[in-house]
Structures are given as C-alpha cells and as structure tokens.
Scaffold this motif. Structure first.
Motif, PDB file in Angstrom:
ATOM      1  N   VAL A  57      -6.641  76.968  50.398  1.00 51.73           N
ATOM      2  CA  VAL A  57      -5.291  76.742  50.914  1.00 51.73           C
ATOM      3  C   VAL A  57      -4.695  75.530  50.210  1.00 51.73           C
ATOM      4  N   PHE A  58      -3.479  75.683  49.696  1.00 51.83           N
ATOM      5  CA  PHE A  58      -2.742  74.561  49.122  1.00 51.83           C
ATOM      6  C   PHE A  58      -1.693  74.128  50.151  1.00 51.83           C
ATOM      7  N   VAL A  59      -1.735  72.868  50.545  1.00 48.11           N
ATOM      8  CA  VAL A  59      -0.839  72.324  51.559  1.00 48.11           C
ATOM      9  C   VAL A  59       0.315  71.618  50.846  1.00 48.11           C
ATOM     10  N   LEU A  60       1.535  72.167  50.978  1.00 51.19           N
ATOM     11  CA  LEU A  60       2.671  71.705  50.183  1.00 51.19           C
ATOM     12  C   LEU A  60       3.730  70.999  51.028  1.00 51.19           C
ATOM     13  N   ASP A  61       4.473  70.113  50.376  1.00 52.11           N
ATOM     14  CA  ASP A  61       5.605  69.459  51.039  1.00 52.11           C
ATOM     15  C   ASP A  61       6.871  70.298  50.860  1.00 52.11           C
ATOM     16  N   SER A  62       8.008  69.775  51.272  1.00 46.52           N
ATOM     17  CA  SER A  62       9.262  70.540  51.235  1.00 46.52           C
ATOM     18  C   SER A  62       9.762  70.804  49.823  1.00 46.52           C
ATOM     19  N   SER A  63       9.180  70.117  48.831  1.00 48.22           N
ATOM     20  CA  SER A  63       9.550  70.355  47.429  1.00 48.22           C
ATOM     21  C   SER A  63       8.572  71.299  46.739  1.00 48.22           C
ATOM     22  N   LYS A  65       5.441  70.858  46.432  1.00 52.67           N
ATOM     23  CA  LYS A  65       4.515  70.043  45.650  1.00 52.67           C
ATOM     24  C   LYS A  65       3.277  69.718  46.478  1.00 52.67           C
ATOM     25  N   ILE A  66       2.156  69.622  45.780  1.00 52.50           N
ATOM     26  CA  ILE A  66       0.928  69.169  46.435  1.00 52.50           C
ATOM     27  C   ILE A  66       0.823  67.676  46.180  1.00 52.50           C
ATOM     28  N   ARG A  67       0.510  66.917  47.212  1.00 51.58           N
ATOM     29  CA  ARG A  67       0.613  65.462  47.089  1.00 51.58           C
ATOM     30  C   ARG A  67      -0.683  64.791  46.662  1.00 51.58           C
ATOM     31  N   ASN A  68      -1.808  65.256  47.172  1.00 52.38           N
ATOM     32  CA  ASN A  68      -3.082  64.644  46.783  1.00 52.38           C
ATOM     33  C   ASN A  68      -4.229  65.622  47.016  1.00 52.38           C
ATOM     34  N   LYS A  69      -5.426  65.224  46.605  1.00 54.48           N
ATOM     35  CA  LYS A  69      -6.587  66.118  46.667  1.00 54.48           C
ATOM     36  C   LYS A  69      -6.919  66.559  48.080  1.00 54.48           C
ATOM     37  N   SER A  70      -6.615  65.733  49.056  1.00 49.71           N
ATOM     38  CA  SER A  70      -6.952  66.091  50.435  1.00 49.71           C
ATOM     39  C   SER A  70      -6.094  67.248  50.952  1.00 49.71           C
ATOM     40  N   ASP A  71      -5.049  67.616  50.211  1.00 54.65           N
ATOM     41  CA  ASP A  71      -4.201  68.743  50.589  1.00 54.65           C
ATOM     42  C   ASP A  71      -4.649  70.050  49.936  1.00 54.65           C
ATOM     43  N   ILE A  72      -5.845  70.048  49.386  1.00 57.55           N
ATOM     44  CA  ILE A  72      -6.473  71.264  48.868  1.00 57.55           C
ATOM     45  C   ILE A  72      -7.663  71.577  49.779  1.00 57.55           C
ATOM     46  N   ILE A  73      -7.572  72.673  50.515  1.00 59.77           N
ATOM     47  CA  ILE A  73      -8.641  73.055  51.436  1.00 59.77           C
ATOM     48  C   ILE A  73      -9.435  74.175  50.781  1.00 59.77           C
ATOM     49  N   TYR A  74     -10.700  73.913  50.491  1.00 59.07           N
ATOM     50  CA  TYR A  74     -11.547  74.881  49.792  1.00 59.07           C
ATOM     51  C   TYR A  74     -12.998  74.579  50.142  1.00 59.07           C
ATOM     52  N   PHE A  75     -13.966  75.253  49.470  1.00 56.11           N
ATOM     53  CA  PHE A  75     -15.373  75.110  49.855  1.00 56.11           C
ATOM     54  C   PHE A  75     -15.876  73.681  49.687  1.00 56.11           C
ATOM     55  N   GLY A  76     -15.195  72.872  48.888  1.00 60.18           N
ATOM     56  CA  GLY A  76     -15.601  71.480  48.699  1.00 60.18           C
ATOM     57  C   GLY A  76     -14.876  70.496  49.597  1.00 60.18           C
TER      58      GLY A  76
END
Length: 201
Positions: A57-63, A65-76
């Motif tokens: 899952v990529f967690v995006l803002d209103s633009s 955009k992904i802001r930092n690594k913690s906004d990538i939810i994956y097996f790691g």
C-alpha cells in the motif's frame, strides 16, 4: 451482496454504509498451470510456477505524493505509524483459495493529511526468475466490512498482463468527506516497489 466493478469504475464505500470504519482489503491470485518444467527449471512445483507476489500500500497526500518510507506498507513495514493500516504478512506462493494477502484499514484512524491509499502488487525477484503477470490468473481485490464480514466490493482483473511485472490494482481515496474505491487494474513494467514508487515522488 458485493458490487462487482469493472476496470475504471469507482464507488462510494461510506455513502451507503453509515459508520463504516474497519475494513479488510483482500488480494488474491493463482499461478497458471504449465506443462513440464520448461525454462523455469526448479521454480515449478507440481507443474505450476512458484510465483511470489507481494501486495503493498502506498499512502499518499493530497498531491498524490508519498512523503517518506513509513508511508509504504509492505512485507518489510507491516504497520503504518498511525496504526490505521496493517498488512497481515507475506504469502510466498499464491497457493490455495481465497485471499493471498490481507490488509486491514481503520478508515476513522487514517490521518486527515492522507488522501489516497494505492494498492499494488509486484512479483518478487521477477527479473531473475523470468516471471510476469501473464503467468497469473484469477487476480482480484475485494473489500470486506469487518463489522459484519460483508463483502462490499470485488474487482476481478481480467486484462492480459503478459510481460507486465507490476500491477496498480485499486485505490481508496477521500472525496467530499466520503471514502471511495476505484478499480485501477493497470499493468506496468516496474520490477520492484522502488520503481513503482517513482510516479509518486
């Protein structure tokens, strides 16, 4: 009864489901059976390629955009820092019926500055293993209301994804105080999560 979406269709999840909060997003797929070992050698198990698909899952803002690594939810990184998104872990083969990977989302806890959740699937080590999504069948994404276990939405991916190594499957997004879901179903030639993220930098 679940609503079956076609590619490109969008639906409001919260408009007709007052109080909807905790949902489960399930993603599933099956390997296409192959005759013999072919050029994949030891990667076949019982005539079927052992393909390790990873949902993220990529967690995006209103633009968008992904802001930092913690906004990538994956097996790691299985849990978002807000606690609102939780990946239930990696399935290494795609064997069996039902969901291969599940992601829990608490819509009421998703931070207000998050506008969109993008659900994607890629094939682990696809270049080395010479694998692509033409070797996958019965791919789907579905959304379950965890308060009553009702399936709200299902989208079966029916396109030919031969030579595609990444899939942008669907999007949960805010619109006028509602949460909506869009069936994306877009194939891509990205070979890793990092490459998939380039469109959101």
């Amino acid at each position: 009864m679940a609503i079956n979406l076609q590619k490109g269709q969008k639906i409001s999840l919260t408009k007709d489901n007052a109080g909807l909060s905790k949902i489960m997003v399930g993603l599933g797929w099956d390997p296409v059976e192959q005759g013999g070992k072919g050029l994949f050698g030891g990667l076949f198990k019982g005539g079927t390629p052992n393909i390790d698909c990873d949902a993220s899952v990529f967690v995006l803002d209103s633009s968008d955009k992904i802001r930092n690594k913690s906004d990538i939810i994956y097996f790691g990184n299985l849990t978002h820092k807000s606690g609102s998104i939780r990946h239930m872990g990696d399935n290494l083969t795609g064997d069996g019926d039902g969901d291969d990977e599940q992601i829990m989302v608490d819509l009421l806890k998703v931070p207000k500055d998050v506008a969109k959740l993008v659900f994607v699937v890629n094939i682990y080590d696809c270049v080395k293993r010479k694998q692509h999504f033409g070797m996958i069948k019965n791919a789907f994404i579905r959304i379950i209301n965890l308060s009553n276990n009702q399936e709200l939405v299902r989208y079966n991916l029916s396109d030919d994804y031969s030579n595609k190594t990444a899939l942008f499957v669907g999007e949960l997004y805010r619109h006028n105080e509602e949460w909506k879901f869009g069936a994306t179903g877009e194939g891509d030639t990205a070979t890793s999560i990092s490459e998939m993220l380039t469109r959101y930098r």
